[in-house]
Design a protein around this motif. Structure first.
Motif, PDB file in Angstrom:
ATOM      1  N   HIS A 262       0.771  -1.043   0.028  1.00  0.00           N
ATOM      2  CA  HIS A 262      -0.190  -0.231  -0.053  1.00  0.00           C
ATOM      3  C   HIS A 262       0.640   1.439   0.274  1.00  0.00           C
ATOM      4  O   HIS A 262       0.639   2.370  -0.595  1.00  0.00           O
ATOM      5  CB  HIS A 262      -1.017   0.269   1.318  1.00  0.00           C
ATOM      6  CG  HIS A 262      -1.915   1.254   1.117  1.00  0.00           C
ATOM      7  ND1 HIS A 262      -2.592   1.380   0.542  1.00  0.00           N
ATOM      8  CD2 HIS A 262      -0.983   2.379   2.402  1.00  0.00           C
ATOM      9  CE1 HIS A 262      -3.485   3.187   0.964  1.00  0.00           C
ATOM     10  NE2 HIS A 262      -2.572   3.616   2.168  1.00  0.00           N
ATOM     11  N   GLN A 263       2.005   1.407   0.781  1.00  0.00           N
ATOM     12  CA  GLN A 263       2.882   2.799   1.041  1.00  0.00           C
ATOM     13  C   GLN A 263       3.148   2.531  -0.508  1.00  0.00           C
ATOM     14  O   GLN A 263       3.750   3.390  -0.479  1.00  0.00           O
ATOM     15  CB  GLN A 263       4.102   2.579   1.919  1.00  0.00           C
ATOM     16  CG  GLN A 263       3.043   2.627   3.623  1.00  0.00           C
ATOM     17  CD  GLN A 263       1.991   3.479   3.307  1.00  0.00           C
ATOM     18  OE1 GLN A 263       3.062   5.019   3.143  1.00  0.00           O
ATOM     19  NE2 GLN A 263       1.044   4.000   4.125  1.00  0.00           N
ATOM     20  N   LEU A 264       4.126   1.272  -0.610  1.00  0.00           N
ATOM     21  CA  LEU A 264       4.568   1.857  -2.300  1.00  0.00           C
ATOM     22  C   LEU A 264       4.103   1.619  -3.104  1.00  0.00           C
ATOM     23  O   LEU A 264       4.072   3.054  -4.256  1.00  0.00           O
ATOM     24  CB  LEU A 264       5.287   0.549  -2.320  1.00  0.00           C
ATOM     25  CG  LEU A 264       6.579   0.128  -1.360  1.00  0.00           C
ATOM     26  CD1 LEU A 264       6.844  -1.253  -1.783  1.00  0.00           C
ATOM     27  CD2 LEU A 264       7.644   0.927  -2.461  1.00  0.00           C
ATOM     28  N   GLN A 265       2.788   1.173  -3.532  1.00  0.00           N
ATOM     29  CA  GLN A 265       2.064   2.049  -4.068  1.00  0.00           C
ATOM     30  C   GLN A 265       1.500   3.491  -4.341  1.00  0.00           C
ATOM     31  O   GLN A 265       1.188   4.207  -5.254  1.00  0.00           O
ATOM     32  CB  GLN A 265       0.510   1.457  -4.438  1.00  0.00           C
ATOM     33  CG  GLN A 265       0.928  -0.271  -5.222  1.00  0.00           C
ATOM     34  CD  GLN A 265      -0.308  -0.312  -5.418  1.00  0.00           C
ATOM     35  OE1 GLN A 265      -1.077  -0.941  -4.238  1.00  0.00           O
ATOM     36  NE2 GLN A 265      -0.078  -2.203  -5.783  1.00  0.00           N
ATOM     37  N   LYS A 266       1.069   4.117  -2.912  1.00  0.00           N
ATOM     38  CA  LYS A 266       0.881   5.598  -2.991  1.00  0.00           C
ATOM     39  C   LYS A 266       2.320   5.982  -3.337  1.00  0.00           C
ATOM     40  O   LYS A 266       2.526   7.846  -3.916  1.00  0.00           O
ATOM     41  CB  LYS A 266       1.255   6.001  -2.020  1.00  0.00           C
ATOM     42  CG  LYS A 266       0.337   7.291  -1.008  1.00  0.00           C
ATOM     43  CD  LYS A 266      -0.229   7.105   0.306  1.00  0.00           C
ATOM     44  CE  LYS A 266      -0.536   8.474   1.087  1.00  0.00           C
ATOM     45  NZ  LYS A 266       0.507   9.815   0.895  1.00  0.00           N
TER      46      LYS A 266
END
Length: 214
Positions: A104-108
């Motif tokens: 989730h954080q990487l995609q953000k």
């Protein structure tokens, strides 16, 4: 650590802080399995200290080492691109610490900084080229040729000499070149007796240009 990794080097400090603040730091002892081939997990791991080996395992638990990674390297990035299970296992070769970043954080981060995607693609392309080279080596070279190629790939220049500082056992080398430990030990002994290499503890120094054949 994140700032020193080319993939994240374009981020500003506040963005690095935001990414790392949502990450988790974990330390694992030697010989721990961090990722199992076939697992359905989706985080990326940045190596902060220690070493890991990326391995494929058959049904008899025989290993093939396809890569060895060090501090600053990362793995698990394929989870960003698809929902498929893990394609390989990752095991620690010594006590190791990781920064674990969620999908989730990487995609953000990717949505806000699309250029990071270019870095991911570049890294994947480099690994694909390395894999292609390994397949070619297994298909076209004999055991000695595969050992020589692997030694040269692992070596780094120190004081004008090519030195392999990774603590590799003959079994590790055997798992990297697809041969028996006995065969690897025999060839390494022949190379040492011939003055081509010197083993000092776990460090291997290439003293002379390795012969094209054996």
């Amino acid at each position: 650590m994140l700032q020193n990794i080319p993939l994240f080097s374009m981020l500003e400090q506040k963005e690095l802080d935001a990414l790392s603040s949502h990450a988790v730091t974990k330390t694992y002892p030697k010989n721990s399995v961090i990722i199992n081939e076939g697992d359905h997990t989706d985080s990326m791991y940045v190596i902060m200290s220690g070493r890991v080996k990326i391995v494929l395992t058959d049904e008899d638990q025989k290993e093939v080492i396809i890569d060895i990674q060090h501090p600053g390297d990362y793995f698990g990035e394929l989870a960003l691109l698809d929902e498929a299970p893990r394609s390989a296992s990752v095991k620690t070769m010594e006590n190791s610490t990781f920064l674990i970043i969620s999908k989730h954080q990487l995609q953000k981060c990717l949505r806000e900084h699309p250029e990071i995607g270019i870095g991911l693609i570049r890294g994947l392309a480099q690994r694909l080229r390395a894999t292609t080279g390994n397949v070619k080596s297994l298909a076209l070279l004999d055991v000695y040729g595969r050992i020589a190629r692997t030694l040269l790939q692992l070596a780094k220049e120190e004081d004008g000499r090519q030195v392999i500082s990774d603590k590799l056992t003959h079994q590790d080398l055997a798992n990297m070149v697809g041969a028996s430990r006995e065969m690897v030990s025999r060839i390494m002994k022949d190379l040492a007796d011939g003055g081509y290499i010197k083993t000092d503890g776990k460090k291997i120094t290439i003293k002379e240009k390795l012969p094209p054949g054996w």
